[in-house]
Enzyme design. Structure first.
Site, PDB file in Angstrom:
ATOM      1  N   LYS A  55       0.807  -1.032  -0.076  1.00 56.69           N
ATOM      2  CA  LYS A  55      -0.119  -0.194   0.417  1.00 56.69           C
ATOM      3  C   LYS A  55       0.824   1.168  -0.197  1.00 56.69           C
ATOM      4  O   LYS A  55       1.999   1.271   0.501  1.00 56.69           O
ATOM      5  CB  LYS A  55      -0.529  -0.319   1.370  1.00 56.69           C
ATOM      6  CG  LYS A  55      -2.544   0.971   1.023  1.00 56.69           C
ATOM      7  CD  LYS A  55      -3.067  -0.364   0.551  1.00 56.69           C
ATOM      8  CE  LYS A  55      -4.550   0.682   0.542  1.00 56.69           C
ATOM      9  NZ  LYS A  55      -5.449  -0.296  -0.108  1.00 56.69           N
ATOM     10  N   VAL A  95     -21.089   7.300   1.393  1.00 56.16           N
ATOM     11  CA  VAL A  95     -21.581   6.856   0.080  1.00 56.16           C
ATOM     12  C   VAL A  95     -21.153   7.709  -0.738  1.00 56.16           C
ATOM     13  O   VAL A  95     -21.567   8.297  -1.469  1.00 56.16           O
ATOM     14  CB  VAL A  95     -23.088   7.110   0.895  1.00 56.16           C
ATOM     15  CG1 VAL A  95     -23.851   5.856   1.027  1.00 56.16           C
ATOM     16  CG2 VAL A  95     -23.232   8.720   0.698  1.00 56.16           C
TER      17      VAL A  95
END
Length: 360
Positions: A88, A189
């Site tokens: 990462k 979201v």
């Protein structure tokens, strides 16, 4: 030697969160780039994981995040059945103000200097267009646009995989994989969360959402006026009648403060590193809350970007991501058999695969 360096070195060489093969600190002063590339393991193949662009409060926090995220990618890739280890990268700074073509090209050169030991992709704060720029300097770049030979947005299959994990959780707890009539709370979201909401609505679930960005909430409620929103995550986890809680933003969503007040019976979301510390998984189990390990259910995206290296085929990837349903059920079965929480069961399965690869 500063306290920061001492902390980093202790984590790398002495703690359970260490064991990384390589950590690279990158700086390009002309562009303002400061980045950390962490390679946890290449036992199964080249390390694969995204690039996070985030305004960390300190360099130490950035390094710690890179170490945790890269370790998680080793387990995620192992459980997804990929021939990749875990890596990462994090770029330190606010992407809204610092991101530039010059910076992304400089970053690409650093990734390229690793000679294929690390393959990068999108993450929080980076997008397909950014990977197209990075790829101009680095052949080991995935998550590119279809116009540039890539697979495009990996959040589509990430959300699909989380949905499969939810279905498996419902099957295990309630004996039925459908979410029809269940109330699901989605925290975050954005890139992944809004796709997950769509799956849930199509399956007949009642959805409650929250997000720190008002525009993300409006994007959902304008399209689906019947979706309810609440002010923040603290409100969401306390919603009466909540069946499933889906953390889909940053990590650490489950901790000593949140678990005691969580009303849901299942936790299954897209965020990485959802457990604030290792003891949280036992706290969840003690409260009778079923936890679907994050790195198992959110593996759809990495399945997609890994496939890009071999000539992308969406239906092939979707079929692989659909198997997250079976993998999640297998983890719950292993957890019951061994008398341990699901997160520990998933770790055992992943560690076994990595250990067998090292012996070979």
């Amino acid at each position: 030697m500063t306290d920061v360096t001492n902390g980093v070195l202790h984590t790398l060489f002495h703690s359970d969160q260490g064991g990384h093969e390589q950590v690279v600190l990158c700086q390009d002063r002309s562009s303002g780039l400061k980045a950390v590339i962490a390679i946890h393991s290449t036992a199964l193949g080249p390390a694969l994981g995204g690039t996070r662009f985030y305004p960390y409060a300190s360099e130490e926090e950035a390094v710690a995040d890179a170490l945790n995220l890269s370790r998680g990618m080793s387990y995620k890739n192992a459980m997804a059945g990929l021939d990749h280890g875990g890596g990462k990268a994090v770029i330190i700074g606010d992407p809204e103000t610092l991101k530039s073509e010059e910076l992304l090209l400089a970053y690409g050169r650093f990734v390229a200097s690793l000679g294929g030991r690390y393959v990068t992709a999108c993450d929080v704060g980076t997008y397909v267009a950014d990977m197209d720029v990075v790829a101009r300097e680095c052949r080991w770049t995935t998550g590119r646009s279809p116009e540039n030979g890539g697979a495009g947005d990996s959040s589509v299959l990430t959300a699909f995989g989380v949905f499969q994990g939810m279905r498996a959780s419902a099957q295990h707890l309630w004996g039925d994989p459908t979410l029809r009539g269940r109330t699901v709370g989605v925290a975050g979201v954005g890139k992944v969360g809004h796709h997950l909401v769509q799956h849930l609505i199509q399956d007949g679930a009642e959805v409650v959402i929250t997000d720190v960005r008002e525009e993300s909430v409006r994007h959902i409620t304008d399209r689906y006026p019947f979706v309810r929103s609440v002010a923040d995550t603290e409100s969401l986890i306390r919603v009466e009648g909540l069946d499933i809680y889906a953390p889909c933003a940053l990590g650490g969503a489950l901790g000593d403060d949140s678990v005691p007040v969580l009303t849901a019976k299942i936790v299954c979301g897209a965020a990485n590193n959802q457990l604030a510390h290792p003891g949280v998984e036992k706290d969840l189990a003690d409260r009778g809350i079923l936890y679907a390990p994050d790195y198992v259910v959110n593996a759809g995206g990495v399945i997609q970007v890994a496939d890009e290296l071999h000539g992308f085929d969406f239906e092939r990837c979707r079929a692989k991501a659909a198997k997250i349903f079976d993998t999640t059920l297998a983890i719950f079965a292993r957890a019951k058999e061994d008398g341990i929480p699901p997160a520990a069961a998933a770790d055992r399965i992943a560690e076994q695969r990595m250990a067998e690869a090292r012996r070979v």
